[in-house]
Write a protein that holds these residues in place. Structure first.
Motif, PDB file in Angstrom:
ATOM      1  N   ALA A   1      49.501  52.388  41.223  1.00 23.57           N
ATOM      2  CA  ALA A   1      48.634  51.825  42.184  1.00 23.57           C
ATOM      3  C   ALA A   1      47.185  51.637  41.711  1.00 23.57           C
ATOM      4  O   ALA A   1      46.598  50.631  41.947  1.00 23.57           O
ATOM      5  CB  ALA A   1      48.901  52.816  43.566  1.00 23.57           C
ATOM      6  N   LEU A   2      46.919  52.532  41.095  1.00 25.24           N
ATOM      7  CA  LEU A   2      45.317  52.355  40.550  1.00 25.24           C
ATOM      8  C   LEU A   2      45.341  51.036  39.478  1.00 25.24           C
ATOM      9  O   LEU A   2      44.245  50.265  39.863  1.00 25.24           O
ATOM     10  CB  LEU A   2      44.928  53.397  39.810  1.00 25.24           C
ATOM     11  CG  LEU A   2      44.345  54.811  40.783  1.00 25.24           C
ATOM     12  CD1 LEU A   2      44.085  56.038  39.956  1.00 25.24           C
ATOM     13  CD2 LEU A   2      43.154  54.337  41.700  1.00 25.24           C
ATOM     14  N   ASN A   3      46.198  51.183  38.875  1.00 25.18           N
ATOM     15  CA  ASN A   3      46.088  49.797  37.743  1.00 25.18           C
ATOM     16  C   ASN A   3      46.403  48.644  38.483  1.00 25.18           C
ATOM     17  O   ASN A   3      45.620  47.733  38.316  1.00 25.18           O
ATOM     18  CB  ASN A   3      47.473  49.998  36.931  1.00 25.18           C
ATOM     19  CG  ASN A   3      47.114  51.245  35.774  1.00 25.18           C
ATOM     20  OD1 ASN A   3      45.982  51.647  35.527  1.00 25.18           O
ATOM     21  ND2 ASN A   3      48.289  51.606  35.151  1.00 25.18           N
ATOM     22  N   SER A   4      47.303  48.492  39.483  1.00 24.75           N
ATOM     23  CA  SER A   4      47.428  47.332  40.269  1.00 24.75           C
ATOM     24  C   SER A   4      45.950  46.938  41.179  1.00 24.75           C
ATOM     25  O   SER A   4      45.683  45.841  41.301  1.00 24.75           O
ATOM     26  CB  SER A   4      48.404  47.384  41.221  1.00 24.75           C
ATOM     27  OG  SER A   4      49.787  47.654  40.605  1.00 24.75           O
ATOM     28  N   PHE A   5      45.607  48.047  41.582  1.00 24.14           N
ATOM     29  CA  PHE A   5      44.244  47.913  42.865  1.00 24.14           C
ATOM     30  C   PHE A   5      43.014  47.448  41.567  1.00 24.14           C
ATOM     31  O   PHE A   5      42.522  46.581  42.091  1.00 24.14           O
ATOM     32  CB  PHE A   5      43.971  49.158  43.220  1.00 24.14           C
ATOM     33  CG  PHE A   5      42.631  49.214  44.167  1.00 24.14           C
ATOM     34  CD1 PHE A   5      42.693  48.355  45.244  1.00 24.14           C
ATOM     35  CD2 PHE A   5      41.558  49.859  43.875  1.00 24.14           C
ATOM     36  CE1 PHE A   5      41.433  48.252  45.884  1.00 24.14           C
ATOM     37  CE2 PHE A   5      40.529  49.470  44.196  1.00 24.14           C
ATOM     38  CZ  PHE A   5      40.316  48.926  45.465  1.00 24.14           C
ATOM     39  N   PHE A   6      42.808  48.100  40.440  1.00 25.55           N
ATOM     40  CA  PHE A   6      41.903  47.583  39.948  1.00 25.55           C
ATOM     41  C   PHE A   6      41.819  46.344  39.112  1.00 25.55           C
ATOM     42  O   PHE A   6      41.111  45.788  38.635  1.00 25.55           O
ATOM     43  CB  PHE A   6      41.172  48.633  38.824  1.00 25.55           C
ATOM     44  CG  PHE A   6      40.678  49.920  39.487  1.00 25.55           C
ATOM     45  CD1 PHE A   6      39.770  49.756  40.307  1.00 25.55           C
ATOM     46  CD2 PHE A   6      41.088  51.185  39.508  1.00 25.55           C
ATOM     47  CE1 PHE A   6      38.744  50.611  41.010  1.00 25.55           C
ATOM     48  CE2 PHE A   6      40.554  51.999  40.315  1.00 25.55           C
ATOM     49  CZ  PHE A   6      39.431  51.989  40.863  1.00 25.55           C
ATOM     50  N   ALA A   7      43.288  45.929  38.949  1.00 25.85           N
ATOM     51  CA  ALA A   7      43.747  44.630  38.321  1.00 25.85           C
ATOM     52  C   ALA A   7      43.303  43.453  39.334  1.00 25.85           C
ATOM     53  O   ALA A   7      42.950  42.375  38.775  1.00 25.85           O
ATOM     54  CB  ALA A   7      45.081  44.643  37.720  1.00 25.85           C
ATOM     55  N   PHE A   8      43.506  43.756  40.443  1.00 28.02           N
ATOM     56  CA  PHE A   8      43.530  42.980  41.604  1.00 28.02           C
ATOM     57  C   PHE A   8      41.955  42.844  42.050  1.00 28.02           C
ATOM     58  O   PHE A   8      41.766  41.746  42.508  1.00 28.02           O
ATOM     59  CB  PHE A   8      44.334  43.337  42.590  1.00 28.02           C
ATOM     60  CG  PHE A   8      44.273  42.402  44.048  1.00 28.02           C
ATOM     61  CD1 PHE A   8      44.833  41.039  43.806  1.00 28.02           C
ATOM     62  CD2 PHE A   8      43.721  42.790  45.180  1.00 28.02           C
ATOM     63  CE1 PHE A   8      44.820  40.182  44.970  1.00 28.02           C
ATOM     64  CE2 PHE A   8      43.623  41.724  46.005  1.00 28.02           C
ATOM     65  CZ  PHE A   8      43.963  40.526  46.120  1.00 28.02           C
ATOM     66  N   LEU A   9      41.047  43.683  42.078  1.00 29.54           N
ATOM     67  CA  LEU A   9      39.969  43.704  42.751  1.00 29.54           C
ATOM     68  C   LEU A   9      38.992  42.660  41.984  1.00 29.54           C
ATOM     69  O   LEU A   9      38.173  42.122  42.955  1.00 29.54           O
ATOM     70  CB  LEU A   9      39.355  45.278  42.266  1.00 29.54           C
ATOM     71  CG  LEU A   9      37.680  45.562  43.104  1.00 29.54           C
ATOM     72  CD1 LEU A   9      38.268  45.445  44.628  1.00 29.54           C
ATOM     73  CD2 LEU A   9      37.313  46.995  42.620  1.00 29.54           C
ATOM     74  N   PRO A  10      38.782  42.393  40.733  1.00 25.70           N
ATOM     75  CA  PRO A  10      37.976  41.482  40.481  1.00 25.70           C
ATOM     76  C   PRO A  10      38.456  40.012  40.860  1.00 25.70           C
ATOM     77  O   PRO A  10      37.546  39.204  41.213  1.00 25.70           O
ATOM     78  CB  PRO A  10      38.106  41.115  38.857  1.00 25.70           C
ATOM     79  CG  PRO A  10      38.619  42.767  38.455  1.00 25.70           C
ATOM     80  CD  PRO A  10      39.352  43.043  39.530  1.00 25.70           C
ATOM     81  N   ARG A  11      39.698  39.917  41.266  1.00 22.67           N
ATOM     82  CA  ARG A  11      40.101  38.538  41.750  1.00 22.67           C
ATOM     83  C   ARG A  11      39.697  38.472  43.066  1.00 22.67           C
ATOM     84  O   ARG A  11      39.430  37.378  43.654  1.00 22.67           O
ATOM     85  CB  ARG A  11      41.777  38.318  41.464  1.00 22.67           C
ATOM     86  CG  ARG A  11      42.316  38.202  40.147  1.00 22.67           C
ATOM     87  CD  ARG A  11      43.577  38.125  40.251  1.00 22.67           C
ATOM     88  NE  ARG A  11      44.034  38.171  38.475  1.00 22.67           N
ATOM     89  CZ  ARG A  11      45.293  38.146  38.246  1.00 22.67           C
ATOM     90  NH1 ARG A  11      46.076  38.551  39.158  1.00 22.67           N
ATOM     91  NH2 ARG A  11      45.724  38.237  37.137  1.00 22.67           N
ATOM     92  N   LEU A  12      39.708  39.605  43.748  1.00 21.55           N
ATOM     93  CA  LEU A  12      39.717  39.575  45.189  1.00 21.55           C
ATOM     94  C   LEU A  12      37.873  39.499  45.418  1.00 21.55           C
ATOM     95  O   LEU A  12      37.663  38.501  46.393  1.00 21.55           O
ATOM     96  CB  LEU A  12      39.875  40.843  45.670  1.00 21.55           C
ATOM     97  CG  LEU A  12      39.438  41.350  47.317  1.00 21.55           C
ATOM     98  CD1 LEU A  12      40.146  40.419  48.266  1.00 21.55           C
ATOM     99  CD2 LEU A  12      39.449  42.692  47.539  1.00 21.55           C
ATOM    100  N   VAL A  13      37.158  39.862  44.676  1.00 16.84           N
ATOM    101  CA  VAL A  13      35.782  39.527  44.837  1.00 16.84           C
ATOM    102  C   VAL A  13      35.403  38.393  44.487  1.00 16.84           C
ATOM    103  O   VAL A  13      34.808  37.752  44.973  1.00 16.84           O
ATOM    104  CB  VAL A  13      34.991  40.715  43.687  1.00 16.84           C
ATOM    105  CG1 VAL A  13      33.637  40.233  43.837  1.00 16.84           C
ATOM    106  CG2 VAL A  13      34.957  42.119  44.226  1.00 16.84           C
ATOM    107  N   ALA A  14      35.959  37.719  43.371  1.00 15.66           N
ATOM    108  CA  ALA A  14      35.959  36.262  42.752  1.00 15.66           C
ATOM    109  C   ALA A  14      36.307  35.232  44.012  1.00 15.66           C
ATOM    110  O   ALA A  14      35.425  34.547  44.303  1.00 15.66           O
ATOM    111  CB  ALA A  14      36.569  36.039  41.902  1.00 15.66           C
ATOM    112  N   SER A  15      37.558  35.589  44.671  1.00 15.54           N
ATOM    113  CA  SER A  15      37.940  34.632  45.610  1.00 15.54           C
ATOM    114  C   SER A  15      36.986  34.714  46.843  1.00 15.54           C
ATOM    115  O   SER A  15      36.791  33.927  47.532  1.00 15.54           O
ATOM    116  CB  SER A  15      39.240  34.947  46.102  1.00 15.54           C
ATOM    117  OG  SER A  15      39.423  36.425  46.515  1.00 15.54           O
ATOM    118  N   MET A  16      36.511  36.195  47.268  1.00 16.00           N
ATOM    119  CA  MET A  16      35.541  36.088  48.282  1.00 16.00           C
ATOM    120  C   MET A  16      34.186  35.538  48.149  1.00 16.00           C
ATOM    121  O   MET A  16      33.806  34.671  49.005  1.00 16.00           O
ATOM    122  CB  MET A  16      35.429  37.655  48.659  1.00 16.00           C
ATOM    123  CG  MET A  16      36.369  38.419  49.260  1.00 16.00           C
ATOM    124  SD  MET A  16      36.174  40.036  49.579  1.00 16.00           S
ATOM    125  CE  MET A  16      34.513  40.229  50.173  1.00 16.00           C
TER     126      MET A  16
END
Length: 172
Positions: A111-126
């Motif tokens: 979960a941590l690996n998935s979350f931190f891998a997704f976080l930059p994409r989420l911030v960039a998309s926002m």
């Protein structure tokens, strides 16, 4: 036989053994969740107060960010929005710690690996969405103003159509 005394004694002993194994882990996880919730709430209040005192909301008003947030449906101030994001990030961190306390380390690591891998994409998309919504509003308002000065009928409709078309492109 379910009515046999040995059967019930063995069943109760197994339940007691399981409880004595899992109860400390469950209590530890619940304590971590409680501490995490408290830390997240306090952090949210501190971040919101700090950002308000630094004048982030006034800066957002002057730069048009607050209006852009309102345009896309966000009714909160920028400082509250950032404080709420802080709350959820801290709470998610403590939820993952609680899962680790229950012995679910593989789940937590994944979960941590998935979350931190997704976080930059989420911030960039926002960021892309907010900048796109801001630009769409400016272009839509400019078209509305130009058509109004040129006495073109339905200029406001044209401006709104351009604004929402650009928002559609940003979302896609």
């Amino acid at each position: 036989m379910p009515w046999d005394q040995a059967f019930w004694t063995e069943t109760i002993n197994e339940i007691q053994s399981s409880l004595s194994t899992w109860l400390p882990a469950i209590l530890g996880a619940l304590l971590l969740l409680l501490v995490g919730w408290l830390v997240a709430r306090i952090s949210q209040a501190v971040v919101a107060r700090l950002l308000r005192r630094l004048g982030l909301d006034r800066l957002a008003d002057r730069t048009g960010i607050a209006r852009g947030l309102t345009t896309i449906g966000v009714q909160s101030t920028l400082s509250y929005l950032l404080a709420r994001i802080t709350y959820w990030l801290i709470l998610i961190f403590f939820i993952l710690l609680a899962l680790g306390a229950l012995g679910l380390t593989d789940v937590v690591t994944s979960a941590l690996n998935s979350f931190f891998a997704f976080l930059p994409r989420l911030v960039a998309s926002m960021v892309i969405f907010l900048v796109g919504a801001f630009i769409a509003r400016i272009v839509g308002d400019a078209i509305t103003a130009v058509t109004a000065q040129s006495n073109i009928p339905s200029g406001r409709v044209l401006g709104q159509a351009v604004r929402y078309s650009l928002l559609l492109v940003v979302v896609i």
